[in-house]
Structures are given as C-alpha cells and as structure tokens.
Design a protein around this motif. Structure first.
Motif, mmCIF file in Angstrom:
data_model
loop_
_atom_site.group_PDB
_atom_site.id
_atom_site.type_symbol
_atom_site.label_atom_id
_atom_site.label_comp_id
_atom_site.label_asym_id
_atom_site.label_seq_id
_atom_site.Cartn_x
_atom_site.Cartn_y
_atom_site.Cartn_z
ATOM 1 N N GLN A 96 0.936 -1.124 -0.101
ATOM 2 C CA GLN A 96 -0.149 -0.150 0.103
ATOM 3 C C GLN A 96 0.939 1.114 -0.008
ATOM 4 O O GLN A 96 2.065 1.375 0.792
ATOM 5 N N ALA A 97 0.364 2.343 -0.815
ATOM 6 C CA ALA A 97 1.021 3.547 -0.518
ATOM 7 C C ALA A 97 0.604 4.125 0.956
ATOM 8 O O ALA A 97 -0.503 3.757 1.544
ATOM 9 N N SER A 98 1.343 4.875 1.676
ATOM 10 C CA SER A 98 1.115 5.471 2.682
ATOM 11 C C SER A 98 -0.121 6.224 2.961
ATOM 12 O O SER A 98 -0.925 6.064 3.900
ATOM 13 N N SER A 99 -0.622 6.724 1.874
ATOM 14 C CA SER A 99 -2.247 7.405 1.987
ATOM 15 C C SER A 99 -3.209 6.448 1.974
ATOM 16 O O SER A 99 -4.256 6.796 2.531
ATOM 17 N N GLN A 100 -2.971 5.018 1.973
ATOM 18 C CA GLN A 100 -3.901 3.963 2.031
ATOM 19 C C GLN A 100 -4.028 3.463 3.383
ATOM 20 O O GLN A 100 -4.955 2.919 3.851
ATOM 21 N N LEU A 101 -3.224 3.884 3.873
ATOM 22 C CA LEU A 101 -2.838 3.149 5.447
ATOM 23 C C LEU A 101 -3.848 3.370 6.297
ATOM 24 O O LEU A 101 -4.364 2.574 7.013
ATOM 25 N N ALA A 102 -4.208 4.904 6.258
ATOM 26 C CA ALA A 102 -5.040 5.298 7.252
ATOM 27 C C ALA A 102 -6.621 4.658 7.237
ATOM 28 O O ALA A 102 -7.622 4.434 8.213
ATOM 29 N N THR A 103 -6.932 3.858 6.042
ATOM 30 C CA THR A 103 -8.326 3.130 5.815
ATOM 31 C C THR A 103 -7.956 1.849 5.833
ATOM 32 O O THR A 103 -8.905 0.905 5.711
ATOM 33 N N ASP A 104 -6.831 1.240 6.010
ATOM 34 C CA ASP A 104 -6.662 -0.224 6.056
ATOM 35 C C ASP A 104 -7.373 -0.966 7.241
ATOM 36 O O ASP A 104 -7.427 -0.258 8.290
ATOM 37 N N PRO A 105 -8.096 -1.833 7.146
ATOM 38 C CA PRO A 105 -9.097 -2.536 7.929
ATOM 39 C C PRO A 105 -8.284 -2.942 9.159
ATOM 40 O O PRO A 105 -8.418 -2.847 10.430
ATOM 41 N N GLN A 106 -6.964 -3.589 8.966
ATOM 42 C CA GLN A 106 -6.357 -3.921 10.178
ATOM 43 C C GLN A 106 -5.654 -2.975 11.103
ATOM 44 O O GLN A 106 -5.808 -3.029 12.213
ATOM 45 N N TYR A 107 -5.343 -1.918 10.293
ATOM 46 C CA TYR A 107 -4.797 -0.755 11.109
ATOM 47 C C TYR A 107 -5.926 0.039 11.821
ATOM 48 O O TYR A 107 -5.799 0.328 13.197
ATOM 49 N N HIS A 109 -8.902 -1.566 12.926
ATOM 50 C CA HIS A 109 -9.229 -2.391 14.022
ATOM 51 C C HIS A 109 -8.360 -2.448 14.988
ATOM 52 O O HIS A 109 -8.543 -2.438 16.235
ATOM 53 N N ARG A 110 -6.858 -2.202 14.991
ATOM 54 C CA ARG A 110 -6.137 -1.996 16.219
ATOM 55 C C ARG A 110 -5.897 -0.531 16.421
ATOM 56 O O ARG A 110 -4.805 -0.686 17.280
ATOM 57 N N SER A 111 -6.511 0.408 15.937
ATOM 58 C CA SER A 111 -6.405 1.797 16.259
ATOM 59 C C SER A 111 -4.941 2.156 16.331
ATOM 60 O O SER A 111 -4.449 2.831 17.191
ATOM 61 N N PHE A 112 -4.379 1.844 15.120
ATOM 62 C CA PHE A 112 -2.888 2.472 15.015
ATOM 63 C C PHE A 112 -2.693 3.521 14.717
ATOM 64 O O PHE A 112 -1.717 4.261 15.365
ATOM 65 N N PHE A 113 -3.617 4.368 13.997
ATOM 66 C CA PHE A 113 -3.334 5.687 13.911
ATOM 67 C C PHE A 113 -4.304 6.471 15.052
ATOM 68 O O PHE A 113 -5.205 6.279 15.202
ATOM 69 N N ARG A 114 -3.345 7.335 15.868
ATOM 70 C CA ARG A 114 -3.894 8.062 16.934
ATOM 71 C C ARG A 114 -4.195 9.751 16.673
ATOM 72 O O ARG A 114 -3.383 10.278 16.411
ATOM 73 N N LEU A 123 -7.041 18.102 14.144
ATOM 74 C CA LEU A 123 -6.517 16.648 14.866
ATOM 75 C C LEU A 123 -5.723 16.155 13.509
ATOM 76 O O LEU A 123 -6.196 16.283 12.360
ATOM 77 N N VAL A 124 -4.713 15.696 13.914
ATOM 78 C CA VAL A 124 -3.578 14.854 12.925
ATOM 79 C C VAL A 124 -3.647 13.480 13.452
ATOM 80 O O VAL A 124 -3.342 13.310 14.363
ATOM 81 N N PRO A 125 -3.848 12.500 12.296
ATOM 82 C CA PRO A 125 -3.452 11.186 12.612
ATOM 83 C C PRO A 125 -1.973 10.846 12.941
ATOM 84 O O PRO A 125 -1.337 11.094 11.872
ATOM 85 N N TYR A 126 -1.493 10.478 13.819
ATOM 86 C CA TYR A 126 -0.030 10.152 14.094
ATOM 87 C C TYR A 126 0.121 8.437 14.310
ATOM 88 O O TYR A 126 -0.883 7.848 14.898
ATOM 89 N N ARG A 137 -1.671 2.941 26.700
ATOM 90 C CA ARG A 137 -2.097 3.950 25.751
ATOM 91 C C ARG A 137 -2.002 5.368 26.611
ATOM 92 O O ARG A 137 -1.664 6.285 26.124
ATOM 93 N N ARG A 138 -2.721 5.216 27.724
ATOM 94 C CA ARG A 138 -2.855 6.662 28.508
ATOM 95 C C ARG A 138 -1.371 7.264 28.926
ATOM 96 O O ARG A 138 -1.289 8.262 28.643
#
Length: 181
Positions: A96-107, A109-114, A123-126, A137-138
């Motif tokens: 995947q291109a990095s632009s596709q990662l934010a919508t990847d189902p696995q990412y 599901h795991r709340s990878f982007f915060r 708000l910016v996804p990190y 997490r906290r």
C-alpha cells in the motif's frame, strides 16, 4: 542475485496485480502453505507436480515459480487476492501507499493511528506502535502531551530570543558597552 528473497523460503516475493502499480507481497512458509496456495490457485498443473513439492525444489525453481505466480496474480485485484489468500491462511498482503494505510482494516481495527491535536492543523493522525501493551495507551498519550507542552515552552523561548536579536540588529556594527546584551 537473491534480491528480496529469503534464503530458506520459496516462493517469497512481491507480485504484480491488476491495475496501475498494484502489488501483493506473498511468503510461503512451509510445504503445507504451498499446498494451500495451490488450492487457492485452483490446482494449476505447473504447481501441482512433485518437482515443487518441497522447499528445496521450490528454492531451486524460484524464478520459474515467480514467473507463473506473476502471471496468475496479475489477473487479480490486489485486495480481492489478499482476501482469497487470507481465507487459505497464507501470509500475503497488499503493498500500500502510505495514503492508503489510514483506511486499512487491520490498522483501523488495532487503532494504529491516533488523532492528536496540532496547533495549526487540528486533529492529525499520528502512527502508533506496531504492538499493543495493556494499560500503556494513556501513559504514552500523557507523555506526548508533556512533550508538546515542553516543545511549546521551547518555542516560546526561541521566539523571545529571536525578538531580542531583532531588537539588537540596529545596534550591530557599534561596540556594545559591557553587560548590555
């Protein structure tokens, strides 16, 4: 030349899929996985013979396998092929291109982007961690907030120093009395 190939696994590589610059990464980890791949492909004659039944034979014929796999994968949509291979419990994934990662189902599901607040962009996804530790997490978010506060303090200090330098610019070229700076 080995390239990205693993010296102990075959086939293993990145294969073209239907569409512009679409690819799928695939690794066959053992002889049972090879049989599952053959099943997923519909048991083509080129793959079903005893000449490719074990890893040593597949390593010796890796180029031939790569050509045949590329011909097969190039007829598939990468996402559909990833789903098919997942149903056969195979290690495969869409490149995947990095632009596709934010919508990847696995990412997702795991709340990878915060999403974290940015002073100018909202708000910016990190990217988060590739692993998850219970109750961390906290603490991680708290540390990030502390770092942001410190960065703002440093930024404020730099702005004050820059203002002092700008105020001193008209006096450049003359000798400053002792202790004036």
């Amino acid at each position: 030349r080995r390239g990205n190939r693993d010296p102990h696994l075959a086939p293993q590589g990145v294969y073209p899929c239907r569409g512009d610059d679409q690819w799928l990464a695939l690794t066959i980890v053992d002889d049972e996985a090879w049989q599952r791949l053959i099943d997923a492909m519909g048991r083509p004659p080129w793959a079903s013979g005893p000449d490719l039944a074990d890893v040593a034979a597949r390593l010796a014929n890796h180029d031939r396998i790569d050509e045949a796999l590329a011909a097969w994968t190039s007829t598939w949509d990468a996402v559909a092929l990833e789903a098919l291979l997942a149903r056969h419990h195979l290690a495969a994934g869409v490149v995947q291109a990095s632009s596709q990662l934010a919508t990847d189902p696995q990412y997702r599901h795991r709340s990878f982007f915060r999403p974290l607040p940015h002073p100018e962009m909202g708000l910016v996804p990190y990217a988060g961690h590739q692993f998850r530790i219970v109750r961390q997490r906290r603490r991680a978010v708290g540390k990030l907030k502390l770092r942001l506060r410190r960065a703002r303090g440093v930024s404020r200090g730099l702005r004050l120093a820059a203002d002092r330098i700008v105020n001193l610019l008209p006096h450049l070229g003359r000798k400053a009395p002792h202790g004036e700076l």
